[in-house]
Design a protein around this motif. Structure first.
Motif, PDB file in Angstrom:
ATOM      1  N   GLU A   1      -1.060   9.315  -2.386  1.00 18.59           N
ATOM      2  CA  GLU A   1      -1.282   8.952  -3.623  1.00 18.59           C
ATOM      3  C   GLU A   1      -2.095   9.783  -4.536  1.00 18.59           C
ATOM      4  OE1 GLU A   1      -3.024   4.982  -6.186  1.00 18.59           O
ATOM      5  OE2 GLU A   1      -3.358   4.989  -3.956  1.00 18.59           O
TER       6      GLU A   1
ATOM      7  N   GLY B   1       1.116   4.287  -2.875  1.00 19.27           N
ATOM      8  CA  GLY B   1       0.912   5.750  -2.464  1.00 19.27           C
ATOM      9  C   GLY B   1       2.007   6.430  -3.125  1.00 19.27           C
TER      10      GLY B   1
ATOM     11  N   ASP C   1       0.646   8.397   5.532  1.00 19.25           N
ATOM     12  CA  ASP C   1      -0.501   8.249   4.975  1.00 19.25           C
ATOM     13  C   ASP C   1      -0.768   7.983   3.412  1.00 19.25           C
ATOM     14  OD1 ASP C   1      -3.282   8.620   4.409  1.00 19.25           O
ATOM     15  OD2 ASP C   1      -3.642  10.154   6.109  1.00 19.25           O
TER      16      ASP C   1
ATOM     17  N   ARG D   1       0.938  -1.132   0.084  1.00 16.59           N
ATOM     18  CA  ARG D   1       0.020  -0.133   0.047  1.00 16.59           C
ATOM     19  C   ARG D   1       0.799   1.239   0.084  1.00 16.59           C
ATOM     20  NH1 ARG D   1      -2.352   3.168  -1.632  1.00 16.59           N
ATOM     21  NH2 ARG D   1      -4.127   4.267  -0.926  1.00 16.59           N
TER      22      ARG D   1
ATOM     23  N   GLY E   1      -2.746   6.615   1.175  1.00 18.46           N
ATOM     24  CA  GLY E   1      -3.874   7.285   0.517  1.00 18.46           C
ATOM     25  C   GLY E   1      -3.951   8.616   0.129  1.00 18.46           C
TER      26      GLY E   1
END
Length: 201
Positions: free
Chosen positions: A66, A43, A61, A39, A63
Motif C-alpha cells: 500500500e 494494500g 505484505d 487488508r 502494508g
C-alpha cells in the motif's frame, strides 16, 4: 510467505528493450484472488491490480504494498506542479534502461512516448542506451541525472543539479527527476529479483 518456487519455461523470452507490451512471471507463488482479505484489497489500492501477478506477489505484505503504490501514484500522477508527466516517465525509463529492467523500461517508455509524442527519441534511448545522443539537451540532462542516481546515490550531486538548472528546471522539477529515478532504481531491483518478463498474451 510460501516457499514454493516456480521455474517456468518461457518460450520467446523478451531480451531486448522495447516499447511493446509484455508480461511478467514471478519465481515465487503469488496470492490467488480467493486468498485476499480486506487488508490485502486495501494494500492493492486499485482492485484491478489483482490481475497482475507482480502485485499479487507483493500483496503478501499488504502494508508495504500500500505504501509503495501510493508513493508510486504520487510521483507519477500528481502533476499539478513540478515536472511534466512525460519527463517523470523519462526519468523512470532512464533508470530502468540503466538497471537492465526490460519490463519496467517497456512500461515507462510507452508512457514517455504517449505524453511527449517523441516516440523516436524515446526509442533511441532504449536502442542505444543512456548515453544516446538525444535531440533535446533538457532530456539529456534528465537522463544523465537519473543515471547518476541509479548508479549509486553519491554519484548524483551538484554537477547534475547545476545542469538541470541550466536546462530550465526549477527545484520542484528537479525533485521530481530524483523521485522518479530513485523509485525505479528500487523498483527495478525488486522486480528483477522476483521474476522475469514474458511475451505479451
Amino acid at each position: 510467505m510460501t516457499d514454493t518456487v516456480i521455474h517456468p519455461r518461457i518460450e520467446n523470452r523478451p531480451n531486448t528493450f522495447t516499447q511493446a507490451e509484455m508480461g511478467w512471471t514471478p519465481w515465487l507463488e503469488p496470492l490467488s484472488e480467493g486468498e485476499l482479505t480486506e487488508r490485502h484489497w486495501a494494500g492493492l489500492v486499485d482492485a484491478s491490480r489483482s490481475k497482475s501477478p507482480y502485485f499479487m506477489l507483493l500483496a503478501r505484505d499488504p502494508g508495504i504494498l500500500e505504501a509503495r503504490t501510493k508513493t508510486d501514484k504520487d510521483i507519477f500522477y500528481n502533476t499539478e506542479a513540478g515536472l511534466p508527466r512525460a519527463e517523470r516517465e523519462l526519468s523512470a525509463t532512464a533508470a530502468s534502461r540503466s538497471n537492465g529492467c526490460i519490463f519496467c523500461a517497456s512500461v515507462h517508455s510507452r508512457f514517455a512516448s504517449h505524453h511527449s509524442k517523441r516516440t523516436e527519441e524515446v526509442q533511441r534511448l532504449l536502442d542505444e542506451g543512456t548515453g544516446a545522443d538525444l535531440a533535446s539537451r533538457r532530456w539529456k540532462a534528465v537522463v544523465a541525472a537519473s543515471v547518476a542516481l541509479t548508479a549509486t546515490p553519491p554519484a548524483f550531486g551538484a554537477e547534475q543539479v547545476d545542469q538541470l538548472h541550466k536546462e530550465g528546471l526549477d527545484d520542484l522539477e528537479i525533485a521530481d527527476v530524483i523521485h522518479g529515478a530513485a523509485f525505479f532504481n528500487w523498483a527495478n531491483r525488486l522486480m528483477l529479483s522476483l521474476g522475469e518478463p514474458t511475451p505479451a498474451k
